[in-house]
Design a protein around this motif. Structure first.
Motif, PDB file in Angstrom:
ATOM      1  N   UNK A   1       8.711 -34.097   5.950  1.00  0.00           N
ATOM      2  CA  UNK A   1       8.301 -32.907   5.341  1.00  0.00           C
ATOM      3  C   UNK A   1       7.272 -32.782   4.659  1.00  0.00           C
ATOM      4  N   UNK A   2       6.100 -31.958   4.733  1.00  0.00           N
ATOM      5  CA  UNK A   2       4.982 -32.167   4.556  1.00  0.00           C
ATOM      6  C   UNK A   2       4.933 -31.196   3.015  1.00  0.00           C
ATOM      7  N   UNK A   3       4.020 -31.404   2.032  1.00  0.00           N
ATOM      8  CA  UNK A   3       3.996 -30.733   0.751  1.00  0.00           C
ATOM      9  C   UNK A   3       4.127 -29.127   0.960  1.00  0.00           C
ATOM     10  N   UNK A   4       4.526 -28.164   0.317  1.00  0.00           N
ATOM     11  CA  UNK A   4       4.747 -26.969   0.511  1.00  0.00           C
ATOM     12  C   UNK A   4       3.226 -26.310   0.319  1.00  0.00           C
ATOM     13  N   UNK A   5       3.142 -25.123   0.806  1.00  0.00           N
ATOM     14  CA  UNK A   5       2.001 -24.364   0.902  1.00  0.00           C
ATOM     15  C   UNK A   5       2.262 -23.015   0.701  1.00  0.00           C
ATOM     16  N   UNK A   6       1.706 -22.625  -0.700  1.00  0.00           N
ATOM     17  CA  UNK A   6       2.208 -21.210  -1.390  1.00  0.00           C
ATOM     18  C   UNK A   6       1.167 -20.256  -0.799  1.00  0.00           C
ATOM     19  N   UNK A   7       1.848 -19.003  -0.440  1.00  0.00           N
ATOM     20  CA  UNK A   7       0.984 -18.108   0.034  1.00  0.00           C
ATOM     21  C   UNK A   7       1.484 -16.668  -0.882  1.00  0.00           C
ATOM     22  N   UNK A   8       0.657 -15.931  -0.918  1.00  0.00           N
ATOM     23  CA  UNK A   8       0.794 -14.479  -1.710  1.00  0.00           C
ATOM     24  C   UNK A   8       0.961 -13.360  -0.766  1.00  0.00           C
ATOM     25  N   UNK A   9       2.050 -12.638  -0.774  1.00  0.00           N
ATOM     26  CA  UNK A   9       2.147 -11.505  -0.088  1.00  0.00           C
ATOM     27  C   UNK A   9       1.155 -10.371  -0.467  1.00  0.00           C
ATOM     28  N   UNK A  10       0.325 -10.020   0.448  1.00  0.00           N
ATOM     29  CA  UNK A  10      -0.822  -8.935   0.068  1.00  0.00           C
ATOM     30  C   UNK A  10      -0.111  -7.614   0.405  1.00  0.00           C
ATOM     31  N   UNK A  11      -0.612  -6.773  -0.587  1.00  0.00           N
ATOM     32  CA  UNK A  11      -0.264  -5.287  -0.370  1.00  0.00           C
ATOM     33  C   UNK A  11      -0.846  -4.493   0.696  1.00  0.00           C
ATOM     34  N   UNK A  12      -0.241  -4.623   1.610  1.00  0.00           N
ATOM     35  CA  UNK A  12      -0.941  -3.476   2.862  1.00  0.00           C
ATOM     36  C   UNK A  12      -0.531  -2.375   3.154  1.00  0.00           C
ATOM     37  N   UNK A  13       0.553  -1.848   2.004  1.00  0.00           N
ATOM     38  CA  UNK A  13       1.120  -0.441   2.446  1.00  0.00           C
ATOM     39  C   UNK A  13       0.273   0.664   1.661  1.00  0.00           C
ATOM     40  N   UNK A  14      -0.203   1.666   2.301  1.00  0.00           N
ATOM     41  CA  UNK A  14      -0.713   2.750   1.549  1.00  0.00           C
ATOM     42  C   UNK A  14      -0.010   3.522   0.770  1.00  0.00           C
ATOM     43  N   UNK A  15      -0.324   4.099  -0.539  1.00  0.00           N
ATOM     44  CA  UNK A  15       0.741   5.095  -1.113  1.00  0.00           C
ATOM     45  C   UNK A  15       0.956   6.078  -0.493  1.00  0.00           C
ATOM     46  N   UNK A  16       1.992   6.603  -0.975  1.00  0.00           N
ATOM     47  CA  UNK A  16       2.291   7.988  -0.247  1.00  0.00           C
ATOM     48  C   UNK A  16       1.024   9.263  -0.883  1.00  0.00           C
ATOM     49  N   UNK A  17       1.168  10.331  -0.112  1.00  0.00           N
ATOM     50  CA  UNK A  17      -0.068  11.268  -0.436  1.00  0.00           C
ATOM     51  C   UNK A  17       0.423  11.744  -1.887  1.00  0.00           C
ATOM     52  N   UNK A  18      -0.570  12.028  -2.626  1.00  0.00           N
ATOM     53  CA  UNK A  18      -0.280  12.707  -3.917  1.00  0.00           C
ATOM     54  C   UNK A  18       0.296  14.042  -3.775  1.00  0.00           C
ATOM     55  N   UNK A  19       1.268  14.667  -4.783  1.00  0.00           N
ATOM     56  CA  UNK A  19       1.628  15.998  -4.736  1.00  0.00           C
ATOM     57  C   UNK A  19       0.685  16.646  -5.970  1.00  0.00           C
ATOM     58  N   UNK A  20       0.307  18.148  -5.503  1.00  0.00           N
ATOM     59  CA  UNK A  20      -0.799  18.772  -6.375  1.00  0.00           C
ATOM     60  C   UNK A  20      -0.011  19.803  -6.813  1.00  0.00           C
ATOM     61  N   UNK A  21      -0.144  20.263  -8.052  1.00  0.00           N
ATOM     62  CA  UNK A  21       0.390  21.306  -8.608  1.00  0.00           C
ATOM     63  C   UNK A  21      -0.367  22.355  -8.269  1.00  0.00           C
ATOM     64  N   UNK A  22       0.145  23.844  -8.395  1.00  0.00           N
ATOM     65  CA  UNK A  22      -0.750  24.777  -7.999  1.00  0.00           C
ATOM     66  C   UNK A  22      -2.058  25.022  -8.820  1.00  0.00           C
TER      67      UNK A  22
END
Length: 177
Positions: A1-22
């Motif tokens: 078994x090799x040494x472990x390789x750590x990876x970071x999960x990147x944020x690829x998810x766009x936020x939801x659209x903003x809501x705007x008050x009148x």
């Protein structure tokens, strides 16, 4: 078994659209909600009107340079810290501006019409005290003519305009001669 390789999960998810008050044509601050910490951008077409950052509760308040015309479509976008941008949330600028006070011609005890100028397409109302006298809609040139019964000499007519958005002008008072 090799040494472990750590990876970071990147944020690829766009936020939801903003809501705007009148947002009205008499305002210069746009408020609403977006993902906490997201940068919110307000655009008119391709023109950026302003940017701001949603606080830890997800609320934002963005000041823009100038008032916008009623009916104009603006779009809000949210961009998270990983530079993912939401879909745009379009919203229309609401008419919150009251019409100007209508003008009125001379009225005598023999008059059966009141005429003058008002905001285009606004409805002009005429009252004698609390008694409703009549109404008419101003045309594309802003002229109106309200048909009425003859009014008592010395009484005072109260005239105002109301636009399609429901905004009401101040009163014009006309004494019946």
């Amino acid at each position: 078994t090799s040494a472990g390789k750590s990876i970071k999960v990147e944020d690829k998810t766009a936020p939801t659209a903003p809501t705007v008050n009148p947002f009205g044509d008499n305002q210069t601050t746009i408020t609403g909600k977006a993902e906490a910490g997201a940068k919110v951008t307000i655009k008119r077409g391709k023109t950026v009107l302003g940017t701001g950052t949603a606080n830890s509760k997800g609320t934002f308040s963005i000041r823009i340079k100038s008032k916008q015309k009623a009916g104009t479509t603006l779009t809000a976008y949210a961009t998270d810290k990983s530079r993912n941008t939401s879909a745009g949330k379009s919203f229309k600028v609401v008419d919150k501006t009251a019409p100007g006070i209508p003008t009125a011609g001379k009225v005598t005890y023999k008059s059966t019409t009141v005429f003058g100028k008002a905001e285009k397409y606004a409805t002009v109302y005429v009252y004698n005290g609390s008694h409703y006298v009549g109404k008419a809609t101003a045309n594309s040139k802003g002229t109106y003519s309200v048909h009425m019964k003859k009014q008592k000499r010395g009484s005072t007519l109260k005239i105002y305009a109301k636009d399609k958005a429901g905004n009401k002008s101040k009163y014009r008072y006309v004494k019946v001669k």
